[in-house]
Structures are given as structure tokens and as C-alpha cells.
Write a protein that holds these residues in place. Structure first.
Motif, PDB file in Angstrom:
ATOM      1  N   ARG A 195      24.623  74.598  49.349  1.00 17.47           N
ATOM      2  CA  ARG A 195      23.767  75.904  49.363  1.00 17.47           C
ATOM      3  C   ARG A 195      22.902  75.890  50.605  1.00 17.47           C
ATOM      4  N   ARG A 196      21.990  75.208  49.751  1.00 17.51           N
ATOM      5  CA  ARG A 196      20.996  73.900  50.587  1.00 17.51           C
ATOM      6  C   ARG A 196      20.700  74.196  51.370  1.00 17.51           C
ATOM      7  N   MET A 197      22.371  73.195  52.492  1.00 18.24           N
ATOM      8  CA  MET A 197      22.528  73.474  53.870  1.00 18.24           C
ATOM      9  C   MET A 197      23.540  74.073  54.656  1.00 18.24           C
ATOM     10  N   TYR A 198      23.243  75.530  53.531  1.00 20.17           N
ATOM     11  CA  TYR A 198      23.494  76.053  54.572  1.00 20.17           C
ATOM     12  C   TYR A 198      22.338  77.345  55.111  1.00 20.17           C
ATOM     13  N   GLN A 199      20.865  77.315  53.937  1.00 19.07           N
ATOM     14  CA  GLN A 199      19.452  77.510  54.591  1.00 19.07           C
ATOM     15  C   GLN A 199      19.251  77.402  55.020  1.00 19.07           C
ATOM     16  N   GLN A 200      19.042  75.624  54.935  1.00 18.23           N
ATOM     17  CA  GLN A 200      18.320  75.283  55.895  1.00 18.23           C
ATOM     18  C   GLN A 200      19.571  75.135  57.832  1.00 18.23           C
ATOM     19  N   ARG A 201      19.822  76.050  57.697  1.00 20.33           N
ATOM     20  CA  ARG A 201      21.164  76.015  59.078  1.00 20.33           C
ATOM     21  C   ARG A 201      20.253  77.560  59.410  1.00 20.33           C
ATOM     22  N   VAL A 202      20.711  78.314  58.186  1.00 18.18           N
ATOM     23  CA  VAL A 202      20.375  79.526  58.446  1.00 18.18           C
ATOM     24  C   VAL A 202      18.611  79.649  59.010  1.00 18.18           C
ATOM     25  N   VAL A 203      17.356  78.317  58.041  1.00 19.85           N
ATOM     26  CA  VAL A 203      16.764  78.760  58.969  1.00 19.85           C
ATOM     27  C   VAL A 203      16.411  77.978  60.439  1.00 19.85           C
ATOM     28  N   THR A 204      17.198  76.915  60.318  1.00 17.93           N
ATOM     29  CA  THR A 204      16.665  76.290  61.996  1.00 17.93           C
ATOM     30  C   THR A 204      17.151  77.113  63.105  1.00 17.93           C
ATOM     31  N   ALA A 205      18.297  78.113  62.541  1.00 24.02           N
ATOM     32  CA  ALA A 205      19.089  79.211  63.911  1.00 24.02           C
ATOM     33  C   ALA A 205      18.073  80.311  64.302  1.00 24.02           C
ATOM     34  N   ALA A 206      17.437  80.852  62.759  1.00 21.39           N
ATOM     35  CA  ALA A 206      15.992  82.030  63.061  1.00 21.39           C
ATOM     36  C   ALA A 206      14.766  81.288  63.989  1.00 21.39           C
ATOM     37  N   ILE A 207      14.724  80.113  63.901  1.00 18.38           N
ATOM     38  CA  ILE A 207      13.956  79.040  64.270  1.00 18.38           C
ATOM     39  C   ILE A 207      13.757  79.027  66.257  1.00 18.38           C
ATOM     40  N   VAL A 208      15.305  78.676  66.402  1.00 19.56           N
ATOM     41  CA  VAL A 208      16.000  78.765  67.416  1.00 19.56           C
ATOM     42  C   VAL A 208      15.697  79.758  68.138  1.00 19.56           C
ATOM     43  N   VAL A 209      16.237  80.886  67.397  1.00 19.87           N
ATOM     44  CA  VAL A 209      15.974  82.755  67.955  1.00 19.87           C
ATOM     45  C   VAL A 209      15.212  83.056  68.822  1.00 19.87           C
ATOM     46  N   VAL A 210      13.427  82.454  67.375  1.00 21.27           N
ATOM     47  CA  VAL A 210      12.803  82.466  68.007  1.00 21.27           C
ATOM     48  C   VAL A 210      11.676  81.632  69.013  1.00 21.27           C
ATOM     49  N   LEU A 211      12.303  80.680  69.212  1.00 18.84           N
ATOM     50  CA  LEU A 211      11.889  80.088  70.115  1.00 18.84           C
ATOM     51  C   LEU A 211      12.348  80.302  71.575  1.00 18.84           C
TER      52      LEU A 211
END
Length: 225
Positions: A195-211
Motif C-alpha cells: 500500500r505504501r509503495m502504491y502511495q509513493q508511486r502516486v506521489v511521484t507521478a504527481a510530482i512529475v506532472v507538476v514539474l
């Protein structure tokens, strides 16, 4: 699940049936029309006394598995059964003696060789023969008791082995329960990690989108100046 007293009750019931049969034979011995029939009845009584001894031994083995809270009343029942068996053994012994005496007296009355001078010697010989019969009966009873004690010891050994095996099975069951609990905890830990791995993936994807958006805005501003 079978009650711990079921086998004891079964052996006690068999004992009572055997004792009733012994009683009937001893009571009917006096009505037997011939000495041979009396002897046959007493032989059957001896065999049934051995069976009754075996039932008492089995009851003593089974009482070891009865809970302490109710064991006293079953010990009292065994004591009563032993006393009853002892009474019938004595009655059987007395019947053997009476039959031997009657047989000796009958032989003396019907013997054509008996005389006043030789009667005392004949009586002595017959009494010795009767004593031999009684001693033989006593030896048979002692042998039956020895066999019963050996059977009791063997039964106690078997019972101890069964208890040891039961303890091993219970220990194995406890080990399996512990392993099952450990597996459940490990499974829960893995689920949390996933579950934490999926949460980290979502956060990483959001950061990439923002960048990407920031870079796109910067390029757009530079291109339109």
C-alpha cells in the motif's frame, strides 16, 4: 466426543452381566441332577471368574483417564466390584470343596473294597485327593490373578504411551497455531508495504506532472515574450 467414563461404564456393565451369570450357576449348582453336571457348571464358573477379573482390571485402567473431580465415586464402584468378585470366588471355592467331599463320600459308600479295617486309609487317601483338588483350584486362581496384574501393567503402559502421543499432538498443534499467527502478521506487513509503495508511486507521478506543467509554463512564457 466420547465421554471419559463411557468405557468404564461399559466394562462395569459387562462385569455385572458376568457376575449375574456366575450367581445363577452357583445357585443352580445344588439343583444339578448329577455330579458331572455340577462339575461342568463349576468349570464354567471358573472361566467366568477369570473374565470378571479381566473386567475389573480394565476398569482400573480406565479410571486413570477419568477427571479427578469425579474419580472418587468410580473408585468406590471398583472397590464394590472387587468385594463382590471376592465373595463369588469364595462361593466357588466352597462349592468345589463341597463337591469334592460329596464325591469322596459317594465313592466310599459305593466302593466294594471298603472295609472296617481299611476304611481309615481310604478316607485319608480320598481326603488327600480332595485337598489336591482344592490346591489345584487355588493355584488356578493365583495364576488368574497374576495374568490380570500383567494385563493391568500392559494396559497402564499403553495408556501412558497414548498420553505421550496426545501431548506430542497438542504440542504440534500449538506450533502450527504459532506459525499460522506469524504468517498472518507477515501477510499484514506485506500488505502495508504494498500500500505504501502504491502511495509513493502516486506521489511521484504527481510530482512529475507538476514539474512537466511548470516546465511547460516556463517555455510558453519564453516563447511568447
Amino acid at each position: 466426543m466420547e465421554q471419559p467414563t463411557a468405557l468404564f461404564d461399559s466394562y462395569e456393565q459387562d462385569f455385572q452381566q458376568i457376575v449375574a451369570s456366575i450367581r445363577d450357576k452357583l445357585d443352580g449348582d445344588a439343583d444339578a441332577p448329577s455330579a458331572e453336571q455340577k462339575k461342568a457348571a463349576l468349570r464354567r464358573v471358573e472361566m467366568e471368574l477369570d473374565e470378571a477379573d479381566e473386567m475389573v482390571s480394565q476398569m482400573e485402567i480406565e479410571i486413570q483417564g477419568i477427571p479427578q473431580s469425579i474419580r472418587a465415586q468410580y473408585q468406590s464402584r471398583i472397590k464394590s466390584a472387587k468385594a463382590e468378585l471376592a465373595r463369588h470366588k469364595k462361593a466357588s471355592k466352597d462349592a468345589h470343596g463341597a463337591l469334592a467331599r460329596a464325591d469322596l463320600l459317594g465313592r466310599r459308600a459305593t466302593s466294594p473294597y471298603s472295609s472296617e479295617n481299611g476304611g481309615e486309609n481310604d478316607d485319608r487317601a480320598r481326603l488327600l485327593a480332595g485337598t489336591g483338588l482344592l490346591e489345584d483350584g487355588s493355584r488356578r486362581l493365583a495364576e488368574s490373578q497374576r495374568i490380570a496384574l500383567e494385563t493391568e501393567e500392559q494396559g497402564a503402559d499403553i495408556l501412558r504411551n497414548l498420553r505421550g502421543q496426545r501431548e506430542q499432538i497438542e504440542n504440534a498443534r500449538d506450533t502450527l497455531r504459532t506459525a499460522d499467527s506469524s504468517i498472518d502478521r507477515a501477510s499484514g506487513t506485506l500488505k502495508k508495504m504494498i500500500r505504501r509503495m502504491y502511495q509513493q508511486r502516486v506521489v511521484t507521478a504527481a510530482i512529475v506532472v507538476v514539474l512537466v506543467l511548470v516546465i511547460a509554463i516556463i517555455l510558453w512564457e519564453k516563447l511568447h515574450k
